[in-house]
Motif scaffolding. Structure first.
Motif, PDB file in Angstrom:
ATOM      1  N   MET A  46      41.242 -48.188  14.786  1.00 13.64           N
ATOM      2  CA  MET A  46      40.673 -46.956  15.312  1.00 13.64           C
ATOM      3  C   MET A  46      39.920 -47.262  16.601  1.00 13.64           C
ATOM      4  O   MET A  46      39.215 -48.266  16.700  1.00 13.64           O
ATOM      5  CB  MET A  46      39.718 -46.336  14.286  1.00 13.64           C
ATOM      6  CG  MET A  46      39.096 -45.018  14.732  1.00 13.64           C
ATOM      7  SD  MET A  46      38.049 -44.306  13.430  1.00 13.64           S
ATOM      8  CE  MET A  46      36.704 -45.476  13.403  1.00 13.64           C
ATOM      9  N   ARG A  47      40.094 -46.379  17.571  1.00 15.09           N
ATOM     10  CA  ARG A  47      39.377 -46.515  18.845  1.00 15.09           C
ATOM     11  C   ARG A  47      38.576 -45.246  19.093  1.00 15.09           C
ATOM     12  O   ARG A  47      39.137 -44.160  19.270  1.00 15.09           O
ATOM     13  CB  ARG A  47      40.369 -46.754  19.983  1.00 15.09           C
ATOM     14  CG  ARG A  47      39.764 -46.685  21.398  1.00 15.09           C
ATOM     15  CD  ARG A  47      38.794 -47.806  21.678  1.00 15.09           C
ATOM     16  NE  ARG A  47      38.304 -47.725  23.053  1.00 15.09           N
ATOM     17  CZ  ARG A  47      37.062 -47.987  23.408  1.00 15.09           C
ATOM     18  NH1 ARG A  47      36.167 -48.374  22.525  1.00 15.09           N
ATOM     19  NH2 ARG A  47      36.700 -47.900  24.673  1.00 15.09           N
ATOM     20  N   ASP A  48      37.251 -45.376  19.059  1.00 16.14           N
ATOM     21  CA  ASP A  48      36.325 -44.277  19.340  1.00 16.14           C
ATOM     22  C   ASP A  48      35.825 -44.474  20.764  1.00 16.14           C
ATOM     23  O   ASP A  48      34.928 -45.280  21.017  1.00 16.14           O
ATOM     24  CB  ASP A  48      35.180 -44.312  18.326  1.00 16.14           C
ATOM     25  CG  ASP A  48      34.317 -43.061  18.371  1.00 16.14           C
ATOM     26  OD1 ASP A  48      34.523 -42.227  19.285  1.00 16.14           O
ATOM     27  OD2 ASP A  48      33.434 -42.914  17.519  1.00 16.14           O
ATOM     28  N   ASP A  49      36.433 -43.753  21.689  1.00 19.14           N
ATOM     29  CA  ASP A  49      36.171 -43.966  23.115  1.00 19.14           C
ATOM     30  C   ASP A  49      35.096 -42.997  23.596  1.00 19.14           C
ATOM     31  O   ASP A  49      35.242 -41.783  23.440  1.00 19.14           O
ATOM     32  CB  ASP A  49      37.468 -43.749  23.908  1.00 19.14           C
ATOM     33  CG  ASP A  49      37.375 -44.272  25.323  1.00 19.14           C
ATOM     34  OD1 ASP A  49      36.762 -45.337  25.529  1.00 19.14           O
ATOM     35  OD2 ASP A  49      37.931 -43.629  26.232  1.00 19.14           O
ATOM     36  N   PRO A  50      34.006 -43.491  24.180  1.00 21.53           N
ATOM     37  CA  PRO A  50      32.963 -42.583  24.669  1.00 21.53           C
ATOM     38  C   PRO A  50      33.369 -41.881  25.957  1.00 21.53           C
ATOM     39  O   PRO A  50      34.275 -42.313  26.668  1.00 21.53           O
ATOM     40  CB  PRO A  50      31.766 -43.516  24.904  1.00 21.53           C
ATOM     41  CG  PRO A  50      32.401 -44.833  25.230  1.00 21.53           C
ATOM     42  CD  PRO A  50      33.663 -44.907  24.407  1.00 21.53           C
ATOM     43  N   ALA A  51      32.679 -40.796  26.250  1.00 14.27           N
ATOM     44  CA  ALA A  51      32.928 -40.081  27.493  1.00 14.27           C
ATOM     45  C   ALA A  51      32.434 -40.907  28.680  1.00 14.27           C
ATOM     46  O   ALA A  51      31.459 -41.654  28.571  1.00 14.27           O
ATOM     47  CB  ALA A  51      32.218 -38.728  27.478  1.00 14.27           C
ATOM     48  N   ALA A  52      33.135 -40.784  29.792  1.00 15.82           N
ATOM     49  CA  ALA A  52      32.725 -41.491  31.006  1.00 15.82           C
ATOM     50  C   ALA A  52      31.568 -40.754  31.676  1.00 15.82           C
ATOM     51  O   ALA A  52      31.473 -39.520  31.611  1.00 15.82           O
ATOM     52  CB  ALA A  52      33.895 -41.601  31.976  1.00 15.82           C
TER      53      ALA A  52
END
Length: 285
Positions: free
Chosen positions: A215-221
Motif C-alpha cells: 500500500m502506498r499512502d501518498d501525501p499531497a504536495a
C-alpha cells in the motif's frame, strides 16, 4: 442570482455536461494555471496549462503515487513492451507514463468523459498515448472480452468518488482481473475515499487468492499539483512487487493491514462495516 447565471453561462460554454453518471464541470484555475474536471464535488483530474508542464502527472497520479511508481517500474519488471490496462480514463493523466514500445488500453464507461480528451479540453491522451485503445462500456464486461493474459499492469481507478461501483470490487470482478493479468502481472487499485475504508476489502481478496500486497499512502504536495492518494498494488508473484520496491526504494510502501472477515461477492457486498463515521457525520477533516 449570480450563482445561477454563472451555472447557465458555464453550461452554454460547453464547460458543464450531464450524463447518466452525473454532472461534469471543467474549470480553469488561474491560481496555478491549471484546468480541472469535477464530477459533482469530486476532482477527476487536473492538467497544468504551462507549456512545459502539459505532460506532468497531477492530483492522485503524481510520480510518487502508488500507480505512478508501478508504471515507472514497468520497464524494469516487464521490459520495453509492457502491456498496460487502465480502468477509468478521467482526464487521461496516466497516459503520460507511457513509454515507447508499450501497449496501452483504457476502459471508460462514460462517453462524456472520453469526449473531453477527444475535443482537446484535456490533452494528456493526445500528447502522450495517441495510439492507445479506448474501450467504451462497463470495465468488467469489456475486460471479460479481452484475451486471457492481456496485461502486465492493470490500474483500477474507479473508487475516488463518494459512491463506489461495488461490482468492480467483488470476487467475481477480481476473477476477471486475475484472468486478464499475466502470471507476473500487477493490479494497482485506487481506493482514496472520504467515507469508506476499502483496505480490509482488498486485503480479504488478496488473502483468498494468496496474492501479496503493498500500500502506498501518498501525501499531497505543498505546491498543490498532487493530492493525497491511497493505492494498493496486488500480485500473484511476490517477485513482481519486490521489483517495484527495488525500482522505487524509500518511497513509503507498507503493508495493507488486516482483511475483512468475508470477501465481497456479487450476491453480498455491504459498505456499512467500512464506513469512516467521523467523515460521514461531518466531523472528519
Amino acid at each position: 442570482a449570480r450563482g445561477g447565471y454563472d451555472t447557465l453561462e458555464t453550461s452554454l460554454q460547453g464547460d458543464r455536461s450531464r450524463s447518466y453518471f452525473g454532472v461534469y464541470t471543467v474549470e480553469d484555475v488561474p491560481a496555478d494555471r491549471s484546468r480541472q474536471l469535477l464530477h459533482g464535488t469530486t476532482l477527476h483530474g487536473k492538467q497544468l496549462q504551462e507549456p512545459g508542464l502539459l505532460r506532468e502527472p497531477t492530483t492522485y497520479y503524481g510520480r510518487t503515487s502508488g500507480v505512478g511508481l508501478v508504471l515507472q517500474a514497468a520497464p524494469f519488471i516487464y521490459g520495453n513492451q509492457a502491456r498496460i490496462g487502465i480502468v477509468g480514463l478521467g482526464v487521461g493523466t496516466l497516459a503520460c507514463y507511457r513509454q515507447p514500445g508499450q501497449r496501452w488500453t483504457f476502459f471508460e464507461i462514460d462517453p462524456n468523459v472520453l469526449a473531453y480528451s477527444r475535443a482537446g479540453r484535456f490533452t494528456f491522451l493526445s500528447r502522450c498515448a495517441p495510439d492507445a485503445a479506448v474501450r467504451l462500456g462497463d470495465a468488467r464486461l469489456k475486460l471479460a472480452d479481452e484475451p486471457a493474459n492481456s496485461f502486465d499492469v492493470l490500474a483500477i481507478d474507479a473508487f475516488s468518488s463518494d459512491a463506489i461501483p461495488l461490482h468492480l470490487m467483488t470476487r467475481e470482478a477480481f476473477d476477471t482481473y486475475a484472468r486478464a493479468l499475466s502470471a507476473d502481472g500487477i493490479a494497482v487499485v485506487h481506493i482514496s475515499n472520504r467515507y469508506i475504508d476499502l483496505r480490509p476489502v482488498l486485503a480479504a481478496h488478496a488473502q483468498e487468492r494468496g496474492w501479496v500486497t503493498l500500500m502506498r499512502d501518498d501525501p499531497a504536495a505543498i505546491d498543490g499539483r498532487t493530492t493525497s492518494s491511497l493505492w494498493v498494488a496486488m500480485a500473484r508473484n511476490p517477485e513482481s512487487l519486490a521489483r517495484v520496491l527495488k525500482a522505487s526504494p524509500d518511497t513509503g510502501w507498507r503493508e495493507l493491514g488486516e482483511p475483512a472477515p468475508q470477501v465481497w461477492t456479487d450476491d453480498h457486498a455491504s459498505i456499512l462495516p467500512f464506513l469512516v463515521w467521523a467523515n460521514v457525520l461531518g466531523r472528519g477533516v
